[in-house]
Enzyme design. Structure first.
Site, PDB file in Angstrom:
ATOM      1  N   ARG A   2       3.535   5.583   4.291  1.00  0.00           N
ATOM      2  CA  ARG A   2       3.932   4.526   3.341  1.00  0.00           C
ATOM      3  C   ARG A   2       4.167   5.074   1.946  1.00  0.00           C
ATOM      4  NH1 ARG A   2      -0.394  -0.136   4.972  1.00  0.00           N
ATOM      5  NH2 ARG A   2       0.319  -0.503   7.098  1.00  0.00           N
TER       6      ARG A   2
ATOM      7  N   ASP B  29      10.633  -0.335   9.707  1.00  0.00           N
ATOM      8  CA  ASP B  29       9.430  -1.008  10.186  1.00  0.00           C
ATOM      9  C   ASP B  29       9.336  -0.869  11.694  1.00  0.00           C
ATOM     10  OD1 ASP B  29       7.843  -3.692  11.086  1.00  0.00           O
ATOM     11  OD2 ASP B  29       7.293  -3.122   9.053  1.00  0.00           O
TER      12      ASP B  29
ATOM     13  N   ARG C 163       5.161  -0.227  -2.074  1.00  0.00           N
ATOM     14  CA  ARG C 163       4.884  -1.147  -3.175  1.00  0.00           C
ATOM     15  C   ARG C 163       4.117  -0.559  -4.344  1.00  0.00           C
ATOM     16  NH1 ARG C 163       2.413  -6.064   0.211  1.00  0.00           N
ATOM     17  NH2 ARG C 163       1.580  -4.286   1.384  1.00  0.00           N
TER      18      ARG C 163
ATOM     19  N   TYR D 109       2.186  -7.306  18.683  1.00  0.00           N
ATOM     20  CA  TYR D 109       2.931  -8.235  17.830  1.00  0.00           C
ATOM     21  C   TYR D 109       3.845  -9.130  18.662  1.00  0.00           C
ATOM     22  CZ  TYR D 109       1.437  -5.617  13.695  1.00  0.00           C
ATOM     23  OH  TYR D 109       0.697  -5.033  12.700  1.00  0.00           O
TER      24      TYR D 109
ATOM     25  N   ARG E 213      13.226  -4.091  -4.243  1.00  0.00           N
ATOM     26  CA  ARG E 213      12.897  -5.139  -3.280  1.00  0.00           C
ATOM     27  C   ARG E 213      13.126  -6.517  -3.890  1.00  0.00           C
ATOM     28  NH1 ARG E 213       7.838  -5.698   0.938  1.00  0.00           N
ATOM     29  NH2 ARG E 213       8.018  -7.925   1.291  1.00  0.00           N
TER      30      ARG E 213
END
Length: 345
Positions: free
Chosen positions: A26, A76, A30, A150, A39
């Site tokens: 990552r 992702d 962010r 998921y 973003r």
């Protein structure tokens, strides 16, 4: 180019370097102000990830800022279920959601949409053209068990209980889901490689939630099949396996899956791993992301412990999982300086 000029690729091929190459899971995300700005401009994660120009820019941001030895594709793990026909959304302040959840819907009812993956391949091509020559380009996919959690539940969960119960209750239906993920994952990774990535990582983020029997069936077996088939299609491309939470089952994973390198999460004692894993197998990891968040002497001690754990084994320095969004940039800079200064004197 010769792997001697790409330190990270050289380690994945079994070479031990005095200066361990470094990248962070990552690393494009962010905690970077430039990422947050882009973003916000694009209006959300999925819009960003499916815009090749923007996704390439995000992939390159941490390389420009920090000079990491590896760039990881910005995307992702849920792109695969999206291409298998589930709807994918990322709500503000929420985790990802897939609909309809397969706990009560048939896989066969989904309308597959492999074209949804085309922007990813376009992103790869853009990044491959723009990377510094010494930087290794890493692609990735989620492993079948983690992706299936998921798809069955429709969202993330604390213990994957819904999916684990489903796998016991209807093994045939769950095997069909895992098989579909496996088939598309091989194609997806092969296409990433064709487009320009030089190594790939299989993320099994929820591997630690399984019993030994289920671990063998739903983690080791499908990952081994992916590795075997990908090597047939793309010989010589290194594959990193990352079964987060596997703990003592890491040795069984290494033997059964036989990746080129294995990622260690932060709960694994690196000294134990050095003794338990096959001799010469490269390892990746495994600083606690919270030590990086904390910084200072806590960070220094953590870095030193990881560096000292692998005196003879090929080693890629990384975190035990993804960098946290509130991690100070100064701490990342300190981490890189510590890793490179400690081994260079």
């Amino acid at each position: 180019m010769p792997t001697s000029l790409k330190p990270l690729l050289g380690v994945l091929e079994g070479r031990r370097l005095d200066v361990p190459p470094i990248w962070l899971m990552r690393q494009a995300g962010r905690y970077l102000p430039e990422y947050r700005a882009l973003r916000a401009e694009k209006g959300g994660f999925l819009a960003l990830a499916t815009d090749p120009e923007a996704a390439a820019e995000v992939t390159l941001q941490p390389i420009r800022r920090f000079g990491f030895d590896g760039a990881i594709l910005f995307s992702d793990i849920l792109m695969v279920p999206w291409a298998l026909g589930q709807d994918l959304s990322f709500g503000v302040g929420e985790g990802p959601r897939l609909t309809p959840p397969l706990v009560d819907h048939a896989l066969g009812a989904l309308e597959r949409a492999p074209e949804r993956l085309e922007p990813v391949y376009a992103t790869v091509a853009r990044v491959a053209r723009a990377l510094p020559t010494e930087t290794t380009f890493l692609g990735f996919a989620g492993s079948p068990w983690t992706v299936a959690t998921y798809m069955v539940n429709g969202s993330g969960s604390k213990d994957q209980g819904e999916t684990r119960a489903f796998a016991y209750r209807d093994e045939a239906a769950f095997a069909e889901i895992v098989g579909a993920i496996l088939e598309l994952t091989v194609e997806y990774l092969a296409r990433q490689i064709t487009a320009g990535v030089e190594a790939v990582q299989l993320f099994d983020s929820w591997a630690g939630s399984l019993s030994p029997e289920q671990f063998e069936r739903w983690v080791i077996a499908p990952n081994a099949e992916i590795v075997t088939r990908l090597r047939e299609r793309c010989p010589g491309v290194p594959i990193i396996g990352f079964p987060k939470g596997a703990g003592a089952k890491l040795a069984a994973y290494a033997a059964g899956v036989a990746p080129d390198a294995i990622g260690l999460d932060e709960t694994v004692d690196p000294v134990w791993a050095d003794g338990a894993l096959p001799a010469g197998m490269p390892v990746q990891g495994n600083l606690d992301p919270l030590a990086l968040l904390t910084g200072g002497e806590t960070l220094d001690r953590g870095v030193d412990r990881v560096l000292a754990a692998f005196p003879e084994r090929p080693h890629l320095f990384n975190l035990g999982h993804g960098i946290g969004q509130h991690t100070p940039i100064a701490n990342v800079e300190r981490l890189i300086a510590r890793v490179r200064r400690d081994v260079r004197g």
